[in-house]
Design a protein around this motif. Structure first.
Motif, PDB file in Angstrom:
ATOM      1  N   ILE A  28       0.864  -1.187   0.000  1.00 11.52           N
ATOM      2  CA  ILE A  28       0.000   0.000   0.000  1.00 11.52           C
ATOM      3  C   ILE A  28       0.900   1.237   0.000  1.00 11.52           C
ATOM      4  CG2 ILE A  28      -1.810   1.227   1.287  1.00 11.52           C
ATOM      5  CD1 ILE A  28      -2.473  -1.563   2.580  1.00 11.52           C
ATOM      6  N   LEU A 115      -2.631  -1.748  -3.504  1.00 13.19           N
ATOM      7  CA  LEU A 115      -3.894  -1.084  -3.161  1.00 13.19           C
ATOM      8  C   LEU A 115      -3.584   0.358  -2.827  1.00 13.19           C
ATOM      9  CD1 LEU A 115      -5.481  -3.537  -0.534  1.00 13.19           C
ATOM     10  CD2 LEU A 115      -5.948  -3.477  -2.987  1.00 13.19           C
ATOM     11  N   ASP A 116      -4.400   1.292  -3.305  1.00  9.34           N
ATOM     12  CA  ASP A 116      -4.246   2.684  -2.887  1.00  9.34           C
ATOM     13  C   ASP A 116      -4.619   2.814  -1.405  1.00  9.34           C
ATOM     14  OD1 ASP A 116      -3.402   3.431  -5.377  1.00  9.34           O
ATOM     15  OD2 ASP A 116      -5.214   4.543  -5.913  1.00  9.34           O
ATOM     16  N   TRP A 122     -14.570   0.220  -0.308  1.00  9.79           N
ATOM     17  CA  TRP A 122     -13.757  -0.865  -0.852  1.00  9.79           C
ATOM     18  C   TRP A 122     -14.014  -2.075   0.034  1.00  9.79           C
ATOM     19  CZ3 TRP A 122      -9.663  -3.580   1.552  1.00  9.79           C
ATOM     20  CH2 TRP A 122      -9.473  -3.219   2.891  1.00  9.79           C
ATOM     21  N   PHE A 126     -11.202  -7.089  -2.698  1.00  7.89           N
ATOM     22  CA  PHE A 126     -10.295  -6.520  -3.709  1.00  7.89           C
ATOM     23  C   PHE A 126      -9.043  -7.414  -3.822  1.00  7.89           C
ATOM     24  CE2 PHE A 126     -11.324  -1.671  -4.159  1.00  7.89           C
ATOM     25  CZ  PHE A 126     -12.676  -1.952  -4.242  1.00  7.89           C
ATOM     26  N   ALA A 145      -8.025  -4.084 -11.492  1.00  2.00           N
ATOM     27  CA  ALA A 145      -9.378  -3.978 -10.950  1.00  2.00           C
ATOM     28  C   ALA A 145     -10.288  -3.238 -11.922  1.00  2.00           C
ATOM     29  CB  ALA A 145      -9.332  -3.216  -9.633  1.00  2.00           C
ATOM     30  N   GLU A 191      -5.499  -0.344  -7.937  1.00  2.00           N
ATOM     31  CA  GLU A 191      -5.625  -1.678  -7.354  1.00  2.00           C
ATOM     32  C   GLU A 191      -5.311  -2.670  -8.459  1.00  2.00           C
ATOM     33  OE1 GLU A 191      -8.078   0.740  -7.096  1.00  2.00           O
ATOM     34  OE2 GLU A 191      -7.117   1.351  -5.220  1.00  2.00           O
ATOM     35  N   ARG A 235     -15.955   1.388  -5.961  1.00  2.00           N
ATOM     36  CA  ARG A 235     -14.836   1.934  -5.191  1.00  2.00           C
ATOM     37  C   ARG A 235     -14.957   3.449  -5.165  1.00  2.00           C
ATOM     38  NH1 ARG A 235     -10.207   5.104  -7.475  1.00  2.00           N
ATOM     39  NH2 ARG A 235      -8.295   4.299  -6.578  1.00  2.00           N
TER      40      ARG A 235
END
Ligand SMILES: O=c1ccn([C@@H]2O[C@H](COP(=O)(O)OP(=O)(O)O[C@H]3O[C@H](CO)[C@@H](O)[C@H](O)[C@H]3O)[C@@H](O)[C@H]2O)c(=O)[nH]1
Ligand SMILES: O=C(O)[C@H](O)COP(=O)(O)O
Length: 309
Positions: A28, A115-116, A122, A126, A145, A191, A235
């Motif tokens: 992340i 992942l952000d 979310w 995910f 994604a 993502e 999202r």
């Protein structure tokens, strides 16, 4: 369209059986995300470290934050590395791509899930969703994604569809230069998941060009059908003001240009000039935009001793 879309997730038993000894790292990248990063870390940790053993490593790369991002991410259960402290001998750079590239030097996963950190709506699905095609189909190298991504107004109400850079920059660029990638619904999604064996061989733009570069490079090295996408539902995230999206757009364009070969020297920087109205009239506000790229991680001295092949 060569890009394969999965609407139905791979079921959990199949996923765990397919994982076997494959190591999975969730990464992340976070710059000043103290408001949201803990929720993302804690959600992944609860679902995929504590309840089900799908994720072996949960890492936040603190990208030069000036807030409490590192502290809250650590308290939520992530291993936190400051991007600037990873391989400092390589010299400084700032940006999202830099955070992802640096993560290759401190993680051990065979597969990386990005992942952000600014996610609002979310879910832990995910992670399992993105892993599905990678763990079950050996020919898949990268998974993106797909989701509905409304643009929220200041009250959090849904105004229209989001993805302004996607619609005005990324999609037109793909239409002009990479028709093989136009089957991607969210080419800039933060993502995504990728095999280390693929990404460690790519140059990585230090800024926001990282996503589009990875797509173009994966298609060039392995064919567009090595890219899959999964429908993850919906999202929402924190939106930038439209003028702060300008530098992002420059980086996305530059990453595609740099991969077009024979069109001039790759550039390390550009100046984007925007304007403010002041008492003196329109005042230029030039911004330096970093267009540098890191070399393939696998070619960097010391990488192999940290991350054996
Ligand atoms: O210097 C930076 C800038 C951003 N981030 C993190 O990267 C993620 C995405 O950044 P953000 O500024 O929220 O990007 P978006 O406006 O959401 O841009 C979208 O489009 C970009 C360009 O393709 C992608 O890189 C993003 O992941 C994607 O969400 C967040 O966790 C940030 O904290 C860093 O780690 N370092
Ligand atoms: O992916 C994009 O186009 C940028 O992240 C901007 O997204 P937004 O318009 O939904 O804020």
């Amino acid at each position: 369209m060569p890009v394969r879309t999965l609407a139905t997730p791979v079921d959990l038993d199949t996923l765990l059986a397919a994982k076997g000894t494959t190591r999975v790292s969730v990464v992340i990248p976070a710059r000043d995300e103290e408001a949201t990063v803990a929720d993302v870390v804690a959600g992944v940790r609860r679902a995929w470290v504590e309840e089900v053993p799908l994720v072996d490593e949960l890492v936040v790369i603190d990208s030069d934050s000036t807030d409490r991002t590192a502290e809250v991410a650590r308290a939520a259960g992530a291993t936190v590395h400051a991007a600037a402290d990873i391989a400092p001998a390589l010299g400084p750079a700032r940006g999202k791509g830099e955070a992802l590239w640096k993560s290759l030097h401190v993680t051990t996963g065979d597969v990386l899930v990005f992942l952000d950190a600014d996610l609002i709506e979310w879910g832990p699905h995910f992670v399992s969703g993105l892993l599905g095609p990678l763990l079950t189909e050996p020919s898949v190298m990268l998974v993106k994604a797909v989701y509905d991504r409304p643009l929220l107004d200041e009250q959090g109400h849904e105004a229209e569809s989001g993805g302004r850079v996607t619609e005005l920059v990324a999609r037109p660029l793909l239409a002009l230069h990479h028709p093989e990638l136009t089957g991607l619904v969210q080419p800039l999604a933060g993502e995504w998941a990728v095999r280390r064996a693929a990404i460690e061989r790519f140059s990585v733009p230090v800024g926001y060009g990282v996503e589009i570069a990875a797509l173009v490079d994966t298609a060039a090295a392995h064919g567009a059908d090595a890219i899959a996408q999964v429908d993850l539902g919906r999202r929402t995230h924190r939106h930038h003001r439209h003028d702060t999206l300008g530098p992002m757009a420059v980086q996305v364009v530059a990453a595609v240009e740099a991969r077009r070969g024979g069109r001039g020297e790759p550039r390390d920087a550009a100046v984007l000039t925007q304007y403010d109205r002041t008492a003196a009239g329109f005042t230029p506000r030039p911004r330096d935009v970093d267009l540098r790229e890191r070399p393939p991680a696998a070619a960097v001295d010391g990488y192999r001793t940290r991350v054996p092949a």
